[in-house]
Design a protein around this motif. Structure first.
Motif, PDB file in Angstrom:
ATOM      1  N   ILE A  16       0.843  -1.206   0.000  1.00  0.00           N
ATOM      2  CA  ILE A  16       0.000   0.000   0.000  1.00  0.00           C
ATOM      3  C   ILE A  16       0.878   1.255   0.000  1.00  0.00           C
ATOM      4  O   ILE A  16       0.635   2.211  -0.732  1.00  0.00           O
ATOM      5  N   GLU A  17       1.934   1.205   0.831  1.00  0.00           N
ATOM      6  CA  GLU A  17       2.860   2.337   0.923  1.00  0.00           C
ATOM      7  C   GLU A  17       3.397   2.683  -0.470  1.00  0.00           C
ATOM      8  O   GLU A  17       3.530   3.858  -0.825  1.00  0.00           O
ATOM      9  N   ASN A  18       3.725   1.638  -1.251  1.00  0.00           N
ATOM     10  CA  ASN A  18       4.367   1.870  -2.542  1.00  0.00           C
ATOM     11  C   ASN A  18       3.396   1.985  -3.712  1.00  0.00           C
ATOM     12  O   ASN A  18       3.823   2.137  -4.855  1.00  0.00           O
ATOM     13  N   SER A  19       2.095   1.891  -3.410  1.00  0.00           N
ATOM     14  CA  SER A  19       1.127   2.118  -4.487  1.00  0.00           C
ATOM     15  C   SER A  19       0.217   3.290  -4.114  1.00  0.00           C
ATOM     16  O   SER A  19       0.322   4.385  -4.680  1.00  0.00           O
ATOM     17  N   GLU A  20      -0.632   3.090  -3.101  1.00  0.00           N
ATOM     18  CA  GLU A  20      -1.625   4.100  -2.756  1.00  0.00           C
ATOM     19  C   GLU A  20      -0.990   5.373  -2.159  1.00  0.00           C
ATOM     20  O   GLU A  20      -1.313   6.487  -2.557  1.00  0.00           O
ATOM     21  N   VAL A  21      -0.094   5.190  -1.199  1.00  0.00           N
ATOM     22  CA  VAL A  21       0.544   6.364  -0.581  1.00  0.00           C
ATOM     23  C   VAL A  21       1.322   7.137  -1.646  1.00  0.00           C
ATOM     24  O   VAL A  21       1.281   8.367  -1.712  1.00  0.00           O
TER      25      VAL A  21
ATOM     26  N   ASN B 207      -3.338   8.711   5.572  1.00  0.00           N
ATOM     27  CA  ASN B 207      -3.844   9.872   4.840  1.00  0.00           C
ATOM     28  C   ASN B 207      -4.870   9.431   3.787  1.00  0.00           C
ATOM     29  O   ASN B 207      -4.774   8.339   3.241  1.00  0.00           O
ATOM     30  N   THR B 208      -5.839  10.330   3.539  1.00  0.00           N
ATOM     31  CA  THR B 208      -6.920   9.996   2.614  1.00  0.00           C
ATOM     32  C   THR B 208      -6.914  10.932   1.409  1.00  0.00           C
ATOM     33  O   THR B 208      -6.302  12.012   1.448  1.00  0.00           O
ATOM     34  N   GLU B 209      -7.629  10.513   0.389  1.00  0.00           N
ATOM     35  CA  GLU B 209      -7.767  11.315  -0.830  1.00  0.00           C
ATOM     36  C   GLU B 209      -8.370  12.687  -0.502  1.00  0.00           C
ATOM     37  O   GLU B 209      -7.919  13.711  -1.014  1.00  0.00           O
ATOM     38  N   ALA B 210      -9.380  12.685   0.385  1.00  0.00           N
ATOM     39  CA  ALA B 210     -10.065  13.945   0.721  1.00  0.00           C
ATOM     40  C   ALA B 210      -9.085  14.924   1.378  1.00  0.00           C
ATOM     41  O   ALA B 210      -9.123  16.131   1.117  1.00  0.00           O
ATOM     42  N   GLU B 211      -8.214  14.394   2.228  1.00  0.00           N
ATOM     43  CA  GLU B 211      -7.224  15.261   2.874  1.00  0.00           C
ATOM     44  C   GLU B 211      -6.310  15.897   1.844  1.00  0.00           C
ATOM     45  O   GLU B 211      -6.007  17.097   1.899  1.00  0.00           O
ATOM     46  N   ILE B 212      -5.837  15.082   0.908  1.00  0.00           N
ATOM     47  CA  ILE B 212      -4.910  15.579  -0.112  1.00  0.00           C
ATOM     48  C   ILE B 212      -5.598  16.655  -0.957  1.00  0.00           C
ATOM     49  O   ILE B 212      -5.000  17.694  -1.267  1.00  0.00           O
ATOM     50  N   ASP B 213      -6.872  16.440  -1.282  1.00  0.00           N
ATOM     51  CA  ASP B 213      -7.608  17.452  -2.051  1.00  0.00           C
ATOM     52  C   ASP B 213      -7.675  18.765  -1.280  1.00  0.00           C
ATOM     53  O   ASP B 213      -7.538  19.852  -1.850  1.00  0.00           O
TER      54      ASP B 213
END
Lengths: 298, 402
Positions: free
Chosen positions: B259-264, B358-364
Motif C-alpha cells: 500500500i505504501e508503494n502504491s496508494e501512498v 492519509n486519505t484522498e479527501a485530505e490531499i484534495d
C-alpha cells in the motif's frame, strides 16, 4: 514550534500596513534573502512637520519577522522622525508582548530598517556593522560573535567572566560547553600556533577570596554594597528591570528587585551574579537575597 | 475541521493495534525478562516474538542480529563508536554531508577528538558521486555511514552497492535507515550491510525504542556496559512494552508495504502535481525519480518556510520546513545547502510526508489550501512584484547591509 504570544500571532495573521507605499519619501532596506530575513520599510513623511504620516512594509521572513514589521509600522505612525529614532528593538518586542530569544533579531531588524529609512529620507548614509553569529546562550539571547568580541576586548579567560560581561551562561548553564569552545578558540588565536590547554571550567562554588587587610566598618561596607549595586543597575535597566538595597543583616544583603526583574524566571541567576560581585568587592562571603526573604519583625 | 497530518518523517502516530499489543506489558506482564519466575518468562517470550518480527521486516538472517536500543540516535552512536573502538588502527570515518544530525554532530565531535571524517558531497539532486566514494576507500577507514533515505527529500542512496564496495576493501558499513525502514523493501541478508539503525516512532511504534542491526561476525564494542541484556551488547533492562509495540509495528509495516508503494505514492504524486501545476516559481527538491514513496519536498521561491507552516497550521495542516527559522539557526537546512539550492528557494522549502492513514479527501484539501497561502506571503515579500519576482530580486532590493 515557537511559543509566540497571541499578539505576535495576531500581527502575523493580520499584518497592518503591508505592501508598497506609492507616496513613500523614505525607504529603508535591511537584511537579505541569504539570511532568511529581509525588510523594506516605506515612510511617508510630512516635510514641514517631519511627522510620519504613513508607514508600510514588505517582509521576507518568518512569523515573528512579519509581526515585528507590522508592529513597527503601527508604533511609528504619527511620530516625528526624532521620536521614531528613540524606538528601540525592545519597544517593538514589548509591543508584541515579547519574542522568543531566538527571534529577538527580528525586532533588531525592525529598528535597523527604521534607522535606514529615516537616513534615506534625510539624504544621509546609514551603515551598520551588523554581524550576527550562532545563538549560544538561549536564556539571554547572546550570540557567538558578541561573546567572541567581548572575550577579545576584555581578555577574558573563564566562563564565569563571560557571564559577568555578557550574561551568557548565567541562566540554565547548558551553553557552557559552547562558551568554553569560544574561549579556547580565542586563546588559541592569541597564543598563535602551538599547544593550548582548555580553559578552566566554571567553578561550581565560588572560591573564598583572600581576606582584606582591614575589617570594613559598617558604613564602609554599606558604601561598597551600594557601589556594587550601582554598577549592575545599567545592565538590569537595559532589560527594563532595576535593583535597590533593602537591608543588610550580618552576612545577608537584602535587595528589592524591581520592574522586569521582579518575578523574572532568571531572578536566581541575577541574584547569583550580584552576589559574586559583592563577595569580590567586600572580600567576605555574603549572601544576596530578595527582600521577600527578609525575616518578619516580631 | 479535522486536522491533516503530513509530517510523518518527523514522527508518526502509534497504530491502535500497536497500543493494544503494548498495554498488557504495563500491567499483568510487568516482569523483568531476566527473572526466572513466570512473570519474567512471559516477557521473555514476548521479546523473542518481537525480535523475530523486526528480523522479518529487515530480512535479517538471524534474530540475534537485532539489538534493541532507546532510539535511532543511540543506534547511530553505538555503530560508529563501536567501529572506531574495535579497530584502533583505523582512524577515518566516511559519511555524507546530508546525514541527519544524529550522525553529523557525532562526526563533528569525532573530528575535534582527532579522527578524520570525510563527508561525501551530493549533486543538485542530492545524489552521491560513487567515484568520489570509491577513491576514499582505504585501509585507514574504520566505517562508512550513509543514510538509506534522506529525511528531508526522501532521496534514496545506493547503500547496497556502497556496502558491497566497502566490503571488497574490508571496511565496515553502517546505514541510518530510520526513514527507509517500513517504507521500502529491505532484505539485509542479501546485502553486505554490517549495521543498520532504525527508530520505532517513524513506523507507527512509540517513541523511545530503536534497533541496531548488527551482522553476525561484525566486530563490536558496546556503548552501554552493564547487565547481560541483548547478549551483553546493550545493557539496561529491556523496554519490554515498547519492544512488543515495535514488533507489532514491524509486522504491520510488512503487511502494508505494498500500500505504501502504491496508494501512498499515488497520493503523494497527486499532491505534488496539484501544487506544482497551480503555483509558479516552485519546484520539488531531491532525486524525484528515486525517493521514498511518501515524501515530497517543495521549494517555494521568495518566501520563508516558517511563515508558510504557520498559515498551514491555522488551517489544521501539519508539515515541516527546512528554513532557518524553524531550527533556530540562521542557515537554512544543511541538506538544501548541500544540494546547492539557491537561497531564494532554500528558505522556503516545505516537506510533506504522508502515511497510510492519509486519505484522498485530505490531499484534495491541501491542494486547495496551499496556493492562496503562497500568494498571500508573496504579496508581503519585497522580492515579489505585481505578477512575479521583482525584475531582478537581488538588485531591486538594495539593503544597507546584508
Amino acid at each position: 514550534m515557537w511559543e509566540y504570544s497571541d499578539k505576535v500571532r495576531e500581527h502575523f495573521f493580520n499584518p497592518r500596513n503591508s505592501g508598497p507605499l506609492e507616496e513613500a519619501n523614505g525607504i529603508g532596506d535591511v537584511g537579505s534573502i541569504q539570511c532568511g530575513d529581509a525588510l523594506r520599510l516605506m515612510l511617508k513623511v510630512d516635510p514641514d512637520t517631519e511627522i510620519i504620516e504613513d508607514a508600510h512594509f514588505q517582509t521576507f521572513g518568518c512569523g515573528s519577522a512579519i509581526a515585528s514589521s507590522s508592529a513597527l509600522t503601527e508604533i511609528i505612525k504619527g511620530m516625528t522622525l526624532d521620536q521614531a529614532l528613540e524606538v528601540s528593538n525592545q519597544n517593538i518586542a514589548d509591543y508584541l508582548d515579547g519574542l522568543p530569544p531566538e527571534k529577538m533579531h527580528c525586532s533588531v531588524m525592525g529598528r535597523e530598517a527604521l534607522q535606514a529609512a529615516i537616513a534615506n529620507y534625510r539624504g544621509e548614509e546609514w551603515s551598520d556593522d551588523h554581524e550576527e553569529g550562532a545563538l549560544i546562550c538561549k536564556c539571554f539571547a547572546i550570540d557567538a560573535v558578541m561573546i567572541e568580541d567581548v572575550v577579545k576586548a576584555n581578555n577574558l579567560n573563564t566562563v564565569e567572566e563571560v557571564t559577568f560581561y555578557t550574561k551568557a551562561g548565567g541562566g540554565c548553564a547548558a551553553c557552557h560547553e559552547g562558551i568554553e569552545e569560544i574561549l579556547a578558540q580565542v586563546k588559541a588565536e592569541r597564543a598563535g600556533p602551538g599547544e593550548v590547554s582548555p580553559p578552566p571550567a566554571c567553578p561550581a562554588t565560588p572560591e573564598a577570596p583572600k581576606p582584606p587587610a582591614k575589617k570594613l566598618s559598617i558604613v564602609e561596607k554599606i558604601a561598597k554594597i551600594q557601589e556594587v549595586l550601582e554598577s549592575v543597575r545599567p545592565m538590569l535597566q537595559r532589560d527594563h528591570g532595576d535593583v535597590e538595597l533593602a537591608d543588610v543583616q550580618g552576612k545577608k544583603i537584602y535587595v528589592h528587585l524591581k520592574g522586569a526583574c521582579s518575578g523574572c524566571m532568571m531572578e536566581a541567576a541575577t541574584l547569583g551574579g550580584i552576589q559574586q560581585k559583592m563577595i569580590e568587592a567586600l572580600g567576605e562571603l555574603v549572601q544576596v537575597l530578595p527582600s521577600s526573604h527578609m525575616p518578619v519583625e516580631a | 475541521m479535522e486536522p491533516i497530518y503530513l509530517d510523518n518523517n518527523a514522527t508518526t502516530r502509534c497504530d491502535p493495534a500497536v497500543v493494544q499489543a503494548m498495554l498488557p506489558f504495563f500491567t499483568e506482564h510487568f516482569g523483568n525478562a531476566s527473572s526466572i519466575h513466570a512473570f519474567g518468562s512471559e516477557v521473555g517470550k514476548a521479546l523473542k516474538k518481537a525480535r523475530s518480527q523486526v528480523q522479518a521486516l529487515l530480512g535479517a538472517e538471524h534474530d540475534s542480529e537485532i539489538i534493541f536500543t532507546s532510539c535511532g540516535t543511540e543506534s547511530d552512536s553505538t555503530a560508529i563508536l563501536s567501529a572506531l573502538k574495535a579497530q584502533p588502527e583505523r582512524n577515518t570515518v566516511i559519511t555524507t554531508n546530508v546525514e541527519h544530525p544524529a550522525i553529523l554532530t557525532l562526526c563533528d565531535w569525532l573530528e575535534k577528538e582527532g579522527y578524520i571524517v570525510h563527508k561525501l558531497k551530493v549533486d543538485k539532486k542530492g545524489r552521491l558521486d560513487i567515484d568520489e566514494y570509491k577513491s576514499l576507500l582505504n585501509d585507514r577507514v574504520a566505517i562508512v555511514s550513509a543514510m538509506w533515505a534522506n529525511n528531508e527529500t526522501g532521496t534514496i542512496f545506493p547503500v547496497e552497492e556502497m556496502a558491497a564496495l566497502a566490503a571488497e576493501k574490508g571496511i565496515m558499513f553502517h546505514t541510518d535507515a530510520v526513514q527507509a525502514v517500513g517504507k521500502i523493501p529491505i532484505d539485509l541478508k542479501s546485502t553486505k550491510i554490517d549495521m543498520l539503525s532504525l527508530s520505532g516512532h517513524k513506523l507507527h511504534a512509540p517513541k523511545g525504542i530503536g534497533v541496531l542491526y548488527l551482522r553476525r561476525g561484525c566486530r563490536f564494542r558496546p556503548l552501554l556496559r552493564g547487565g547481560h541484556q541483548e547478549r551483553g551488547r546493550r545493557a539496561g533492562t529491556e523496554n519490554s512494552a515498547s519492544i512488543v509495540g515495535l514488533g507489532m509495528a514491524c509486522e504491520l509495516a510488512l503487511q502494508k508495504m505494498a500500500i505504501e508503494n502504491s496508494e501512498v505514492k499515488r497520493l503523494r504524486d497527486k499532491l505534488e502535481k496539484g501544487i506544482l501545476s497551480q503555483i509558479t516559481h516552485c519546484f520539488p527538491t531531491g532525486d524525484v525519480a528515486n525517493r521514498l514513496p511518501n515524501t515530497s519536498n517543495i521549494a517555494f521561491e521568495y518566501i520563508e518556510g516558517e511563515a508558510i507552516l504557520l498559515l498551514l497550521n491555522k488551517l489544521g495542516i501539519a508539515a515541516s520546513s527546512g528554513s532557518a527559522c524553524t531550527s533556530g539557526s540562521l542557515e537554512p537546512s544543511h541538506v538544501m545547502r548541500a544540494m546547492g539550492i539557491p537561497y531564494t528557494a532554500a528558505h522556503g522549502t516545505i516537506r510533506f510526508s504522508l502515511s497510510v492513514y492519509n486519505t484522498e479527501a485530505e490531499i484534495d484539501r491541501v491542494i486547495a489550501a496551499v496556493p492562496p497561502i503562497i500568494a498571500q506571503l508573496r504579496k508581503l515579500s519585497p522580492y515579489w512584484g505585481e505578477k512575479g519576482p521583482a525584475a531582478n530580486p537581488q538588485e531591486s532590493f538594495a539593503p544597507t547591509y546584508a
